[in-house]
Structure formats: structure tokens, C-alpha cells
Design a protein around this motif. Structure first.
Motif, PDB file in Angstrom:
ATOM      1  N   VAL A 154       0.836  -1.203   0.000  1.00 33.16           N
ATOM      2  CA  VAL A 154       0.000   0.000   0.000  1.00 33.16           C
ATOM      3  C   VAL A 154       0.873   1.256   0.000  1.00 33.16           C
ATOM      4  O   VAL A 154       0.636   2.208  -0.757  1.00 33.16           O
ATOM      5  CB  VAL A 154      -0.946   0.012   1.223  1.00 33.16           C
ATOM      6  N   SER A 155       1.901   1.258   0.839  1.00 33.00           N
ATOM      7  CA  SER A 155       2.807   2.399   0.920  1.00 33.00           C
ATOM      8  C   SER A 155       3.499   2.635  -0.420  1.00 33.00           C
ATOM      9  O   SER A 155       3.593   3.781  -0.893  1.00 33.00           O
ATOM     10  CB  SER A 155       3.857   2.154   2.007  1.00 33.00           C
ATOM     11  N   TYR A 156       3.981   1.566  -1.052  1.00 35.58           N
ATOM     12  CA  TYR A 156       4.675   1.679  -2.350  1.00 35.58           C
ATOM     13  C   TYR A 156       3.747   2.257  -3.418  1.00 35.58           C
ATOM     14  O   TYR A 156       4.126   3.161  -4.162  1.00 35.58           O
ATOM     15  CB  TYR A 156       5.174   0.305  -2.778  1.00 35.58           C
ATOM     16  N   LEU A 157       2.526   1.732  -3.488  1.00 34.14           N
ATOM     17  CA  LEU A 157       1.578   2.193  -4.503  1.00 34.14           C
ATOM     18  C   LEU A 157       1.234   3.663  -4.308  1.00 34.14           C
ATOM     19  O   LEU A 157       1.208   4.441  -5.262  1.00 34.14           O
ATOM     20  CB  LEU A 157       0.305   1.342  -4.453  1.00 34.14           C
ATOM     21  N   GLN A 158       0.973   4.049  -3.074  1.00 40.06           N
ATOM     22  CA  GLN A 158       0.588   5.434  -2.803  1.00 40.06           C
ATOM     23  C   GLN A 158       1.743   6.396  -3.041  1.00 40.06           C
ATOM     24  O   GLN A 158       1.531   7.526  -3.489  1.00 40.06           O
ATOM     25  CB  GLN A 158       0.039   5.553  -1.372  1.00 40.06           C
ATOM     26  N   GLN A 159       2.969   5.954  -2.783  1.00 44.90           N
ATOM     27  CA  GLN A 159       4.138   6.792  -3.047  1.00 44.90           C
ATOM     28  C   GLN A 159       4.333   7.000  -4.550  1.00 44.90           C
ATOM     29  O   GLN A 159       4.967   7.956  -4.972  1.00 44.90           O
ATOM     30  CB  GLN A 159       5.388   6.156  -2.440  1.00 44.90           C
ATOM     31  N   ASN A 160       3.765   6.074  -5.343  1.00 43.59           N
ATOM     32  CA  ASN A 160       3.898   6.163  -6.793  1.00 43.59           C
ATOM     33  C   ASN A 160       2.594   6.615  -7.457  1.00 43.59           C
ATOM     34  O   ASN A 160       2.296   6.256  -8.600  1.00 43.59           O
ATOM     35  CB  ASN A 160       4.347   4.816  -7.351  1.00 43.59           C
ATOM     36  N   ASP A 161       1.844   7.424  -6.710  1.00 38.90           N
ATOM     37  CA  ASP A 161       0.648   8.102  -7.234  1.00 38.90           C
ATOM     38  C   ASP A 161      -0.472   7.168  -7.680  1.00 38.90           C
ATOM     39  O   ASP A 161      -1.242   7.498  -8.589  1.00 38.90           O
ATOM     40  CB  ASP A 161       1.023   9.047  -8.386  1.00 38.90           C
TER      41      ASP A 161
ATOM     42  N   ILE B  94      -4.101   2.841   4.207  1.00 37.16           N
ATOM     43  CA  ILE B  94      -4.736   3.457   3.040  1.00 37.16           C
ATOM     44  C   ILE B  94      -5.175   4.879   3.381  1.00 37.16           C
ATOM     45  O   ILE B  94      -5.870   5.114   4.369  1.00 37.16           O
ATOM     46  CB  ILE B  94      -5.950   2.623   2.579  1.00 37.16           C
ATOM     47  N   LYS B  95      -4.763   5.824   2.557  1.00 36.94           N
ATOM     48  CA  LYS B  95      -5.095   7.229   2.783  1.00 36.94           C
ATOM     49  C   LYS B  95      -6.590   7.488   2.553  1.00 36.94           C
ATOM     50  O   LYS B  95      -7.188   6.903   1.664  1.00 36.94           O
ATOM     51  CB  LYS B  95      -4.285   8.112   1.842  1.00 36.94           C
ATOM     52  N   GLY B  96      -7.158   8.377   3.353  1.00 41.28           N
ATOM     53  CA  GLY B  96      -8.554   8.765   3.187  1.00 41.28           C
ATOM     54  C   GLY B  96      -9.553   7.713   3.623  1.00 41.28           C
ATOM     55  O   GLY B  96     -10.691   7.691   3.143  1.00 41.28           O
ATOM     56  N   ALA B  97      -9.164   6.839   4.551  1.00 36.58           N
ATOM     57  CA  ALA B  97     -10.051   5.755   4.991  1.00 36.58           C
ATOM     58  C   ALA B  97     -11.289   6.260   5.725  1.00 36.58           C
ATOM     59  O   ALA B  97     -12.224   5.496   5.978  1.00 36.58           O
ATOM     60  CB  ALA B  97      -9.282   4.780   5.888  1.00 36.58           C
ATOM     61  N   ASP B  98     -11.304   7.548   6.058  1.00 34.46           N
ATOM     62  CA  ASP B  98     -12.474   8.115   6.730  1.00 34.46           C
ATOM     63  C   ASP B  98     -13.514   8.608   5.726  1.00 34.46           C
ATOM     64  O   ASP B  98     -14.632   8.964   6.104  1.00 34.46           O
ATOM     65  CB  ASP B  98     -12.061   9.264   7.648  1.00 34.46           C
TER      66      ASP B  98
END
Length: 204
Positions: A86-93, A116-120
Motif C-alpha cells: 500500500v505504501s509503495y503504490l501510494q508513493q507512486n501516485d 490506506i489514505k482517506g479511509a475516513d
């Protein structure tokens, strides 16, 4: 899911399902609802078990009030390496969305553990069903977690992301993911999942 069985001379009808839905047929007390909410908020999957005296109606059309017997609690353990992925994917947009049939509280808790960002930013299938076409597009774009969604809604969500110009991948393992997997630019199925998803996926 439901089953009707005859043991000796006694006919019993038993259902297992989401508390939000089954609880409407087999009422829960305030304390029971609170306990279920607490379990879901901790990331547990909760299923309600209820019995019905109705011995003749079609299982899909039972309207008599049932009796809640108890709950089944399932633990959602994150697969090894998920947080790093998850961290890798989000760092790569890569924008990650979670589309699930589970309860909002359960999905939110698991997504937060995964990083995961924005889970709220969350919405349910029932709420999606009430949206106009314009509101749908705007809401879907701004939402991260989609909970208690139907297979047809999963497919429509993927279609919406694609029409917005996004190369969209879908990862799934159940029969209810098949429509969305087929619609996606890249369908990824789990080998341990349903055969139907493996047959239409681009990657297993």
C-alpha cells in the motif's frame, strides 16, 4: 443465507447475515447493537444468526419477526506485506479505493491498519443507490471506502473510474467481484478465490 430444516417433527428456519439487514427481521436490543458496533469498529466481521417460526414462506420472502440467536465473529487479518505494498503504490501516485460487501466500520478499521489514505471518506451501497447521476460521479471521485456494495454497484464504480480517464485495476477473489474484474482495465484474481474470477481475470 438461509436454511430450513426438519428435525423430527420440528421445522426450523435459520438465517445468517449482516446485522444491518437481518436485524430488521430479528430485532436487536440497544446493548446488542452497541456490542456489534464495537466489534466492527475494531475490524472484526460480524454475522448475525436468527431463527424464524415461518415454516412455509419462500426464504427470500419471509416477513415474520424472527429471534436473534447470536453472532459469529470473524477476524480480518492483513495479508503479509500489505502495508508495504500500500505504501509503495501510494508513493507512486496510485489512488487506492476499497470496494467491499462488509460493514462500514469493519472496512474502515482494516483500511486504516493497511495504511490506506482517506479511509475516513466512506459511503455504503444503500447511500450510493440514492444518488443522482451527477451526485454519483462527484461522490465516487471523493470517496475512498465503499461498504456494503452490491456486485452491480462494484461494476458501476469501476466503470466510473475508467470514464474519468483513470487506468483502473480491480483485485478480487469472490464471485461477486466478477463483473467489476471484467470491466476493469486490469483484472487481478486470487488463485485461492472463486473459479469464476480466475477465468475472467488478466492476472491470477
Amino acid at each position: 443465507s438461509g436454511v430450513r430444516v426438519k428435525i423430527g417433527s420440528t421445522v426450523t428456519t435459520v438465517f445468517v447475515g449482516a446485522p444491518e439487514f437481518l436485524g430488521g427481521l430479528a430485532p436487536l436490543t440497544k446493548t446488542q447493537k452497541q456490542r456489534i458496533a464495537e466489534l466492527a469498529a475494531s475490524g472484526q466481521r460480524v454475522l448475525l444468526v436468527a431463527s424464524f417460526d415461518d415454516t412455509t414462506s419462500n426464504l427470500k420472502k419471509i416477513k415474520k419477526t424472527g429471534t436473534s440467536l447470536g453472532i459469529i465473529i470473524l477476524s480480518n487479518e492483513l495479508r503479509s506485506g500489505v502495508t508495504k505494498t500500500v505504501s509503495y503504490l501510494q508513493q507512486n501516485d496510485v489512488s487506492i479505493r476499497v470496494i467491499s460487501g462488509d460493514s462500514p466500520d469493519t472496512v474502515r478499521a482494516v483500511a486504516q491498519r493497511a495504511g490506506i489514505k482517506g479511509a475516513d471518506r466512506i459511503i455504503t451501497g444503500a447511500e450510493l443507490a440514492k444518488l443522482s447521476k451527477t451526485a454519483w460521479n462527484r461522490t465516487v471521485e471523493a470517496t475512498t471506502i465503499f461498504a456494503r456494495v452490491l456486485p452491480e454497484q462494484k461494476e458501476r464504480l469501476i466503470d466510473t473510474f475508467i470514464k474519468k480517464g483513470n487506468f483502473t485495476g480491480m483485485v478480487g477473489d469472490g464471485v461477486n467481484d466478477a463483473l467489476a474484474l471484467k470491466k476493469a482495465n486490469l483484472g487481478v484474481a486470487m488463485y485461492s478465490g472463486a473459479v469464476a474470477t480466475r477465468r475472467i481475470a488478466d492476472i491470477v
